[in-house]
Enzyme design. Structure first.
Site, PDB file in Angstrom:
ATOM      1  N   CYS A 149      -7.133  -1.613  12.651  1.00  0.00           N
ATOM      2  CA  CYS A 149      -6.645  -2.858  12.029  1.00  0.00           C
ATOM      3  C   CYS A 149      -5.784  -3.692  12.954  1.00  0.00           C
ATOM      4  CB  CYS A 149      -5.923  -2.610  10.716  1.00  0.00           C
ATOM      5  SG  CYS A 149      -5.277  -1.018  10.425  1.00  0.00           S
ATOM      6  N   ASP A 205     -11.788   0.346   6.475  1.00  0.00           N
ATOM      7  CA  ASP A 205     -11.479   0.843   7.822  1.00  0.00           C
ATOM      8  C   ASP A 205     -10.453   1.976   7.834  1.00  0.00           C
ATOM      9  OD1 ASP A 205      -8.924  -0.298   7.644  1.00  0.00           O
ATOM     10  OD2 ASP A 205      -9.279  -1.806   9.177  1.00  0.00           O
ATOM     11  N   ASN A 219       0.876  -1.179   0.000  1.00  0.00           N
ATOM     12  CA  ASN A 219       0.000   0.000   0.000  1.00  0.00           C
ATOM     13  C   ASN A 219       0.910   1.225   0.000  1.00  0.00           C
ATOM     14  OD1 ASN A 219       0.353   1.241   2.740  1.00  0.00           O
ATOM     15  ND2 ASN A 219      -0.404  -0.744   3.444  1.00  0.00           N
ATOM     16  N   ASN A 251      -7.670  -8.248   9.594  1.00  0.00           N
ATOM     17  CA  ASN A 251      -7.738  -8.517   8.151  1.00  0.00           C
ATOM     18  C   ASN A 251      -7.931  -9.974   7.723  1.00  0.00           C
ATOM     19  OD1 ASN A 251      -5.095  -6.057   7.573  1.00  0.00           O
ATOM     20  ND2 ASN A 251      -7.243  -5.772   8.037  1.00  0.00           N
ATOM     21  N   HIS A 297      -8.559   0.148   2.354  1.00  0.00           N
ATOM     22  CA  HIS A 297      -9.500  -0.685   3.111  1.00  0.00           C
ATOM     23  C   HIS A 297     -10.625   0.231   3.598  1.00  0.00           C
ATOM     24  CE1 HIS A 297      -6.595  -4.079   4.676  1.00  0.00           C
ATOM     25  NE2 HIS A 297      -7.421  -4.597   3.782  1.00  0.00           N
TER      26      HIS A 297
END
Ligand code: ARG
Length: 296
Positions: A290, A196, A40, A90, A194
């Protein structure tokens, strides 16, 4: 059972079965946490850059914060060679059936680097008596658990993000597998990869979001189901993961230290923000939300 636009909504929150608040939290110790690859944009430039003793201290403070609000931590040990295993939201989606059975749906990690994390969580949940379910093998879909699929507090209703780590089609399979309605929201900014990272449901009526991470249809859906929509500003959302906050009890909101504007807005909405430093984990593109998995 999967809703992607306001016109298709044919139910209200009251039509969704109630869901009790989970009171235990799974946390994974960061023994082998590091940035070893870039999957990411936040990880780029950070390879080998984690200060491990500081990461451990920050994780212990997070664990203490959950204990302080009477949420019982269950600890999973990190594994060598799985530097992202600490992000334990996750690999699974925990659920409770309407007749009270606890289970998890296993993720299908998008990044090959993270796929070997999943069996460790399957074994953990099996050992504590959870039903362990898999998405149908014949369909080729990605799913990253509670990174993208988030329970509406107090209701059997899922909010699902798709576009980077989870496919839209995943939610059809998930809705069928665990018999739940899903409101699916498209994600298109790679820094908010994501759900979240830009959406944290705080209680049945309130949510914290970064609005620019969503298209107009998604924003309409969010406003339809939450009376209070607290908006985090861009800088705090992008660089400090303000929306990766977590409200474990409908009152306290654990949030990255220094999200001053967001903290003020949460307090104005009646919440009690608790600032925690997750700076070592931000180097990997993660913060509070997370690093935990709430379970019943
Ligand atoms: N480095 C991890 C990844 O890119 C961070 C995961 C953070 N988790 C989250 N739910 N946002 O997969």
């Amino acid at each position: 059972m999967v809703y992607t636009n306001l016109d298709s909504i044919d139910f209200s929150l009251d039509d969704c079965a109630s869901l009790e608040r989970p009171r235990r939290v799974v946390l994974t110790s960061p023994d082998y946490f590091d940035v070893e690859y870039v999957i990411n944009p936040h990880m780029s430039g950070n390879i080998g850059g984690v200060n491990q003793p500081v990461a451990m201290q920050q994780w212990k403070a997070l664990r203490a914060a959950y204990s302080a609000v009477d949420v019982e931590p269950l600890i999973v040990d990190g594994e060598a060679g799985l530097p992202d295993m600490v992000f334990c939201a996750n690999q699974t989606l925990p659920y409770k059936t309407t007749d009270g059975r606890n289970g998890i749906v296993l993720s299908r990690m998008h990044a090959p680097e993270r796929q070997n994390e999943v069996p460790h969580y399957a074994a953990f949940f099996d050992a504590i008596g959870y039903d362990v379910q898999s998405l149908p093998e014949e369909i080729d879909i990605d799913f990253e658990g509670m990174g993208d699929a988030i329970w509406h507090p107090g209701r059997r209703l899922l909010w699902g993000g798709y576009g980077f780590r989870t496919d839209r089609e995943t939610y059809e399979a998930l809705a069928e597998l665990i018999d739940v309605r899903v409101i699916a929201l498209s994600l298109s900014d790679p820094e908010f990869y994501h759900l979240d990272t830009c959406f944290s449901a705080l209680n049945t009526d309130s949510v914290l979001i970064f609005p620019d991470a969503f298209d107009d249809e998604a924003l309409r859906l969010i406003h339809r189901f939450f009376d209070t929509v607290v908006e985090a500003p861009e800088g705090e959302s992008r660089h400090q993961f303000a929306c990766n906050a977590h409200c474990p009890d409908g009152d306290h909101v654990f949030i990255q230290e220094g999200c001053t504007e967001t903290v003020g807005r949460l307090a104005d909405a009646g919440f009690h923000p608790v600032e925690l430093d997750t700076s070592e984990f931000l180097k990997s593109g993660g913060s509070v939300f997370c690093m935990k998995q709430m379970i019943w």
